[in-house]
Design a protein around this motif. Structure first.
Motif, PDB file in Angstrom:
ATOM      1  N   LEU A   1       0.808  -1.220   0.000  1.00 36.05           N
ATOM      2  CA  LEU A   1       0.000   0.000   0.000  1.00 36.05           C
ATOM      3  C   LEU A   1       0.841   1.269   0.000  1.00 36.05           C
ATOM      4  CD1 LEU A   1      -2.952  -0.846   2.442  1.00 36.05           C
ATOM      5  CD2 LEU A   1      -3.067  -0.482  -0.020  1.00 36.05           C
ATOM      6  N   LYS A   2       2.111   1.105  -0.304  1.00 40.14           N
ATOM      7  CA  LYS A   2       3.019   2.238  -0.217  1.00 40.14           C
ATOM      8  C   LYS A   2       2.594   3.434  -1.086  1.00 40.14           C
ATOM      9  CE  LYS A   2       7.180   1.422  -1.214  1.00 40.14           C
ATOM     10  NZ  LYS A   2       8.530   0.964  -1.397  1.00 40.14           N
ATOM     11  N   ASN A   3       2.179   3.131  -2.302  1.00 40.88           N
ATOM     12  CA  ASN A   3       1.836   4.222  -3.218  1.00 40.88           C
ATOM     13  C   ASN A   3       0.340   4.521  -3.267  1.00 40.88           C
ATOM     14  OD1 ASN A   3       4.507   4.560  -4.013  1.00 40.88           O
ATOM     15  ND2 ASN A   3       4.327   2.755  -5.332  1.00 40.88           N
ATOM     16  N   TRP A   4      -0.352   4.063  -2.295  1.00 37.15           N
ATOM     17  CA  TRP A   4      -1.794   4.223  -2.305  1.00 37.15           C
ATOM     18  C   TRP A   4      -2.189   5.684  -2.122  1.00 37.15           C
ATOM     19  CZ3 TRP A   4      -5.659   5.715   1.175  1.00 37.15           C
ATOM     20  CH2 TRP A   4      -6.959   5.310   0.818  1.00 37.15           C
ATOM     21  N   ARG A   5      -3.037   6.143  -2.998  1.00 31.22           N
ATOM     22  CA  ARG A   5      -3.522   7.517  -2.884  1.00 31.22           C
ATOM     23  C   ARG A   5      -5.022   7.496  -3.109  1.00 31.22           C
ATOM     24  NH1 ARG A   5      -1.092  11.986  -6.316  1.00 31.22           N
ATOM     25  NH2 ARG A   5      -2.072  10.858  -7.993  1.00 31.22           N
ATOM     26  N   PHE A   6      -5.690   8.345  -2.456  1.00 30.38           N
ATOM     27  CA  PHE A   6      -7.134   8.424  -2.668  1.00 30.38           C
ATOM     28  C   PHE A   6      -7.488   9.891  -2.796  1.00 30.38           C
ATOM     29  CE2 PHE A   6     -11.561   8.489  -1.051  1.00 30.38           C
ATOM     30  CZ  PHE A   6     -12.105   7.640  -1.991  1.00 30.38           C
ATOM     31  N   ILE A   7      -7.739  10.312  -4.014  1.00 25.34           N
ATOM     32  CA  ILE A   7      -7.938  11.735  -4.239  1.00 25.34           C
ATOM     33  C   ILE A   7      -9.335  12.000  -4.777  1.00 25.34           C
ATOM     34  CG2 ILE A   7      -7.178  13.684  -5.670  1.00 25.34           C
ATOM     35  CD1 ILE A   7      -4.352  12.635  -5.304  1.00 25.34           C
ATOM     36  N   LEU A   8      -9.999  12.938  -4.143  1.00 23.23           N
ATOM     37  CA  LEU A   8     -11.316  13.349  -4.616  1.00 23.23           C
ATOM     38  C   LEU A   8     -11.195  14.700  -5.290  1.00 23.23           C
ATOM     39  CD1 LEU A   8     -13.534  12.341  -1.567  1.00 23.23           C
ATOM     40  CD2 LEU A   8     -13.450  11.233  -3.800  1.00 23.23           C
ATOM     41  N   VAL A   9     -11.830  14.812  -6.416  1.00 20.42           N
ATOM     42  CA  VAL A   9     -11.737  16.031  -7.211  1.00 20.42           C
ATOM     43  C   VAL A   9     -13.132  16.650  -7.281  1.00 20.42           C
ATOM     44  CG1 VAL A   9     -11.060  16.932  -9.464  1.00 20.42           C
ATOM     45  CG2 VAL A   9      -9.922  14.898  -8.552  1.00 20.42           C
ATOM     46  N   LYS A  10     -13.202  17.915  -6.938  1.00 17.15           N
ATOM     47  CA  LYS A  10     -14.503  18.591  -6.939  1.00 17.15           C
ATOM     48  C   LYS A  10     -14.862  19.048  -8.351  1.00 17.15           C
ATOM     49  CE  LYS A  10     -15.393  20.425  -2.733  1.00 17.15           C
ATOM     50  NZ  LYS A  10     -16.292  19.369  -2.327  1.00 17.15           N
ATOM     51  N   ILE A  11     -15.994  18.590  -8.822  1.00 13.17           N
ATOM     52  CA  ILE A  11     -16.446  18.993 -10.158  1.00 13.17           C
ATOM     53  C   ILE A  11     -17.887  19.483 -10.061  1.00 13.17           C
ATOM     54  CG2 ILE A  11     -16.943  18.176 -12.509  1.00 13.17           C
ATOM     55  CD1 ILE A  11     -14.639  16.319 -12.298  1.00 13.17           C
ATOM     56  N   THR A  12     -18.168  20.579 -10.750  1.00 10.75           N
ATOM     57  CA  THR A  12     -19.537  21.091 -10.779  1.00 10.75           C
ATOM     58  C   THR A  12     -20.122  20.869 -12.167  1.00 10.75           C
ATOM     59  OG1 THR A  12     -19.039  22.755  -9.110  1.00 10.75           O
ATOM     60  CG2 THR A  12     -20.994  23.139 -10.456  1.00 10.75           C
ATOM     61  N   TYR A  13     -21.222  20.148 -12.196  1.00 10.83           N
ATOM     62  CA  TYR A  13     -21.966  19.910 -13.435  1.00 10.83           C
ATOM     63  C   TYR A  13     -23.155  20.857 -13.427  1.00 10.83           C
ATOM     64  CZ  TYR A  13     -19.503  15.341 -13.388  1.00 10.83           C
ATOM     65  OH  TYR A  13     -18.553  14.347 -13.354  1.00 10.83           O
ATOM     66  N   VAL A  14     -23.318  21.628 -14.498  1.00 16.54           N
ATOM     67  CA  VAL A  14     -24.431  22.576 -14.570  1.00 16.54           C
ATOM     68  C   VAL A  14     -25.404  22.110 -15.653  1.00 16.54           C
ATOM     69  CG1 VAL A  14     -25.093  24.994 -14.839  1.00 16.54           C
ATOM     70  CG2 VAL A  14     -22.822  24.429 -13.954  1.00 16.54           C
ATOM     71  N   GLU A  15     -26.619  21.786 -15.231  1.00 13.99           N
ATOM     72  CA  GLU A  15     -27.629  21.358 -16.196  1.00 13.99           C
ATOM     73  C   GLU A  15     -27.995  22.518 -17.109  1.00 13.99           C
ATOM     74  OE1 GLU A  15     -31.022  18.916 -14.784  1.00 13.99           O
ATOM     75  OE2 GLU A  15     -30.148  19.203 -12.806  1.00 13.99           O
ATOM     76  N   SER A  16     -28.619  22.214 -18.235  1.00 12.59           N
ATOM     77  CA  SER A  16     -28.946  23.293 -19.179  1.00 12.59           C
ATOM     78  C   SER A  16     -29.950  24.278 -18.582  1.00 12.59           C
ATOM     79  CB  SER A  16     -29.477  22.718 -20.488  1.00 12.59           C
ATOM     80  OG  SER A  16     -30.666  22.023 -20.254  1.00 12.59           O
ATOM     81  N   ASN A  17     -30.703  23.854 -17.569  1.00 13.35           N
ATOM     82  CA  ASN A  17     -31.651  24.784 -16.920  1.00 13.35           C
ATOM     83  C   ASN A  17     -30.981  25.588 -15.804  1.00 13.35           C
ATOM     84  OD1 ASN A  17     -31.375  23.121 -14.694  1.00 13.35           O
ATOM     85  ND2 ASN A  17     -33.413  22.213 -14.842  1.00 13.35           N
ATOM     86  N   GLY A  18     -29.672  25.413 -15.641  1.00 12.46           N
ATOM     87  CA  GLY A  18     -28.938  26.210 -14.664  1.00 12.46           C
ATOM     88  C   GLY A  18     -28.717  25.514 -13.322  1.00 12.46           C
ATOM     89  N   THR A  19     -29.369  24.370 -13.099  1.00 15.00           N
ATOM     90  CA  THR A  19     -29.191  23.665 -11.828  1.00 15.00           C
ATOM     91  C   THR A  19     -27.768  23.142 -11.706  1.00 15.00           C
ATOM     92  OG1 THR A  19     -31.481  22.939 -12.027  1.00 15.00           O
ATOM     93  CG2 THR A  19     -30.150  21.849 -10.348  1.00 15.00           C
ATOM     94  N   LYS A  20     -27.137  23.470 -10.571  1.00 15.85           N
ATOM     95  CA  LYS A  20     -25.735  23.071 -10.376  1.00 15.85           C
ATOM     96  C   LYS A  20     -25.631  21.880  -9.442  1.00 15.85           C
ATOM     97  CE  LYS A  20     -23.789  27.598 -10.943  1.00 15.85           C
ATOM     98  NZ  LYS A  20     -23.610  28.872 -10.331  1.00 15.85           N
ATOM     99  N   HIS A  21     -24.720  20.992  -9.765  1.00 15.37           N
ATOM    100  CA  HIS A  21     -24.436  19.848  -8.889  1.00 15.37           C
ATOM    101  C   HIS A  21     -22.930  19.807  -8.669  1.00 15.37           C
ATOM    102  CE1 HIS A  21     -28.450  18.121  -9.910  1.00 15.37           C
ATOM    103  NE2 HIS A  21     -28.198  18.642 -11.094  1.00 15.37           N
ATOM    104  N   THR A  22     -22.500  20.076  -7.447  1.00 15.59           N
ATOM    105  CA  THR A  22     -21.067  19.976  -7.153  1.00 15.59           C
ATOM    106  C   THR A  22     -20.832  18.673  -6.395  1.00 15.59           C
ATOM    107  OG1 THR A  22     -20.883  22.368  -7.052  1.00 15.59           O
ATOM    108  CG2 THR A  22     -19.107  21.117  -6.029  1.00 15.59           C
TER     109      THR A  22
END
Ligand code: FES
Length: 113
Positions: A1-22
């Protein structure tokens, strides 16, 4: 497990009606998989990530372009056929999420609701 990494990346998806999901997406998933695993509406991914349906199209602002992998010929020709394409279009199944993409905002086309 020496090189084990767990990275979460924040992404915001914006629907065409403007609703945002981060949401937090695991590094290494595709942007499409990040949407599907978080039940974001608007990314159907009918072909399951095979670059063959274009139901996973997103618009990515120019400022993020250098942080994402370049487009393959296959992806480019799929987008060419898309009625709602523009210069910012990418197929989200063809982009792997990396740490550098933390904070990225992308928009979904009108045709995907
Ligand atoms: Fe079909 Fe991306 S999921 S082209």
């Amino acid at each position: 497990l020496k090189n084990w990494r767990f990275i979460l990346v924040k992404i915001t998806y914006v629907e065409s009606n403007g609703t945002k999901h981060t949401v937090d997406v695991d590094e290494g998933l595709s942007i499409m998989e990040g949407a599907v695993t978080n039940s974001i509406p608007g990314i159907d991914a009918d072909c399951g990530g095979g670059c063959a349906c274009a139901t996973c199209m997103v618009f990515i602002d120019i400022e993020w372009k250098e942080k994402i992998n370049t487009m393959s010929e296959e992806e480019e020709s799929m987008i060419d056929f898309h009625e709602h394409k523009n210069d910012d279009s990418r197929l989200s199944c063809q982009i792997s999420v990396t740490e550098d993409m933390d904070g990225m905002i992308l928009k979904l086309p009108e045709s995907q609701q």
